[in-house]
Design an enzyme around this catalytic site. Sequence first.
Site, short mmCIF file in Angstrom:
data_model
loop_
_atom_site.label_atom_id
_atom_site.label_comp_id
_atom_site.label_asym_id
_atom_site.label_seq_id
_atom_site.Cartn_x
_atom_site.Cartn_y
_atom_site.Cartn_z
N ASN A 46 -30.74 38.59 31.71
CA ASN A 46 -31.46 37.59 32.50
C ASN A 46 -32.79 37.30 31.81
OD1 ASN A 46 -32.95 36.14 34.34
ND2 ASN A 46 -32.68 37.58 36.04
N CYS A 97 -37.61 32.08 37.52
CA CYS A 97 -36.29 31.76 36.93
C CYS A 97 -35.94 30.28 36.97
CB CYS A 97 -35.20 32.60 37.58
SG CYS A 97 -35.50 34.37 37.42
N HIS A 106 -27.98 29.92 37.00
CA HIS A 106 -28.91 30.90 36.43
C HIS A 106 -28.14 32.19 36.11
CE1 HIS A 106 -32.18 33.51 35.74
NE2 HIS A 106 -32.19 34.07 36.92
N1 ACO Z 1 -27.94 52.73 36.75
C1 ACO Z 1 -27.33 53.52 37.65
N2 ACO Z 1 -27.57 53.45 38.96
C2 ACO Z 1 -28.45 52.51 39.38
C3 ACO Z 1 -29.10 51.66 38.49
C4 ACO Z 1 -28.81 51.78 37.12
N3 ACO Z 1 -29.38 51.00 36.18
N4 ACO Z 1 -29.91 50.84 39.21
C5 ACO Z 1 -29.77 51.18 40.49
N5 ACO Z 1 -28.89 52.19 40.60
C6 ACO Z 1 -28.43 52.88 41.79
C7 ACO Z 1 -29.41 52.79 42.94
O1 ACO Z 1 -30.41 53.77 42.80
C8 ACO Z 1 -28.52 53.06 44.11
O2 ACO Z 1 -28.30 54.45 44.20
P1 ACO Z 1 -28.22 55.17 45.64
O3 ACO Z 1 -27.02 54.55 46.30
O4 ACO Z 1 -28.04 56.60 45.26
O5 ACO Z 1 -29.50 54.86 46.33
C9 ACO Z 1 -27.19 52.42 43.71
O6 ACO Z 1 -27.27 52.23 42.29
C10 ACO Z 1 -26.94 51.09 44.38
O7 ACO Z 1 -28.11 50.32 44.28
P2 ACO Z 1 -28.15 48.84 44.74
O8 ACO Z 1 -29.50 48.26 44.46
O9 ACO Z 1 -27.64 48.71 46.14
O10 ACO Z 1 -27.06 48.22 43.75
P3 ACO Z 1 -26.49 46.78 43.69
O11 ACO Z 1 -25.03 46.81 43.74
O12 ACO Z 1 -27.21 45.85 44.66
O13 ACO Z 1 -26.90 46.31 42.23
C11 ACO Z 1 -28.58 45.01 41.16
C12 ACO Z 1 -28.25 46.31 41.83
C13 ACO Z 1 -27.74 44.89 39.90
C14 ACO Z 1 -30.07 45.02 40.81
C15 ACO Z 1 -28.27 43.85 42.11
O14 ACO Z 1 -28.82 44.07 43.37
C16 ACO Z 1 -28.76 42.54 41.59
O15 ACO Z 1 -28.36 42.07 40.55
N6 ACO Z 1 -29.64 41.89 42.35
C17 ACO Z 1 -30.20 40.62 41.92
C18 ACO Z 1 -31.49 40.93 41.26
C19 ACO Z 1 -31.79 40.00 40.15
O16 ACO Z 1 -30.96 39.44 39.49
N7 ACO Z 1 -33.08 39.82 39.92
C20 ACO Z 1 -33.54 39.05 38.84
C21 ACO Z 1 -34.61 38.13 39.21
S1 ACO Z 1 -34.11 37.00 40.46
C22 ACO Z 1 -32.89 36.24 39.82
O17 ACO Z 1 -32.89 36.08 38.62
C23 ACO Z 1 -31.86 35.71 40.68
#
Ligand code: ACO
Length: 332
Positions: free
Chosen positions: A289, A113, A259
């Site tokens: 992203n 990224c 980002h």
């Molecule tokens: N739809 C519905 N539910 C979902 C989805 C979805 N698309 N994806 C995950 N869930 C569920 C999970 O299974 C979990 O369920 P559970 O509680 O029954 O186990 C629940 O949602 C919560 O999951 P978390 O991973 O804790 O959710 P969080 O609030 O952290 O959001 C997310 C997830 C959006 C991926 C977040 O962690 C995030 O944005 N992280 C940064 C990742 C990122 O941006 N990566 C890109 C590359 S690095 C960068 O660019 C910075």
Amino acid sequence: MHRVVFKGTGSYLPERVVPNSYFETIVETTDEWITTRTGIKERRMIASGQAMSDLATPAAQRALEAAGVPPEELDLIIIGTSTGDMLSPSTGCLVQNNLGAFKAVAFDVNAACPGFIYGLAVARKFMQDGSHRLALVVGGEIVSNRIDFEDRATCVLFGDGAGAAVLEAVPESEPVGLPGGLLSAHIRSNGALWELLYVPGGGSRHPPTHEMIDRRLQFVKMQGNEVFKHAVRAMTESAEQALASNGLTSADVDWFIPHQANMRIMEAVAKKLDIPMEKVVITVHKYGNNSAATIPIALDEAVREGRVKRGDLVLCCSFGAGFVWGSALLRY
Ligand code: ACO
């Protein structure tokens, strides 16, 4: 010593718009979940057959046009990407050929990224001594063919695109009518945390085999909430470092371009830096992203819309797989 000024910017987004509703048809998710957890409403994805250089080349051409620089005059081409056309040669060489920029030395920087920030930092090193006068830096990524459309935790997050900037090295003593340019670029990495975000297959560790594909190793693996926490901390620290090293504070910032991974990450970083959201350039709702492309696309849009003006102080910071992170402070 030479300073590095921004001559022009450009960007290119694939035409295909993929709304959140598409994911409701393929995985257990909802538009409401994606919107509230990420801020993303839709993203762009390539048409079949398009590769990284097909996005990087028009983005570069638009930046060259805005800069008024003919491609033959370029001395340096750096493409920040981890999803190049081929394992070899570099996408830089392919873009060089497409542009007809045969005087330039061309190569890629693989920094996920923050690829564009890394590209700026590397270009600056080549340009500060005046040995390379005109540079093209592109940040681009095609993430759509590296995501597992059966994994709801990752497939909803990403998109494709490319953005570019044309830079010129000018002697510090010489008035050129352009503001200060790239004031600083800080880049960092911590390979100890690579397993929190990676694409295992397709390289030399897991070369392309039927077994590798069956194990779905060609796709992004991510521990999203861990990435989230590290991203907020590292982007904030890097942005603070950029300001402190230039004797500035967040009150001096006209535009903040973080980002565009997730709206909540951007809000958290802006809050820690005490930068109001009105000063944050946001594209994540429409492009998702697209990794190394997010910052140069947001910068280009903000310039073309007349939001970022000549002389504005623009703070950029990014974070991604490696982990790698960094910041760039520019007087546009
Ligand atoms: N739809 C519905 N539910 C979902 C989805 C979805 N698309 N994806 C995950 N869930 C569920 C999970 O299974 C979990 O369920 P559970 O509680 O029954 O186990 C629940 O949602 C919560 O999951 P978390 O991973 O804790 O959710 P969080 O609030 O952290 O959001 C997310 C997830 C959006 C991926 C977040 O962690 C995030 O944005 N992280 C940064 C990742 C990122 O941006 N990566 C890109 C590359 S690095 C960068 O660019 C910075």
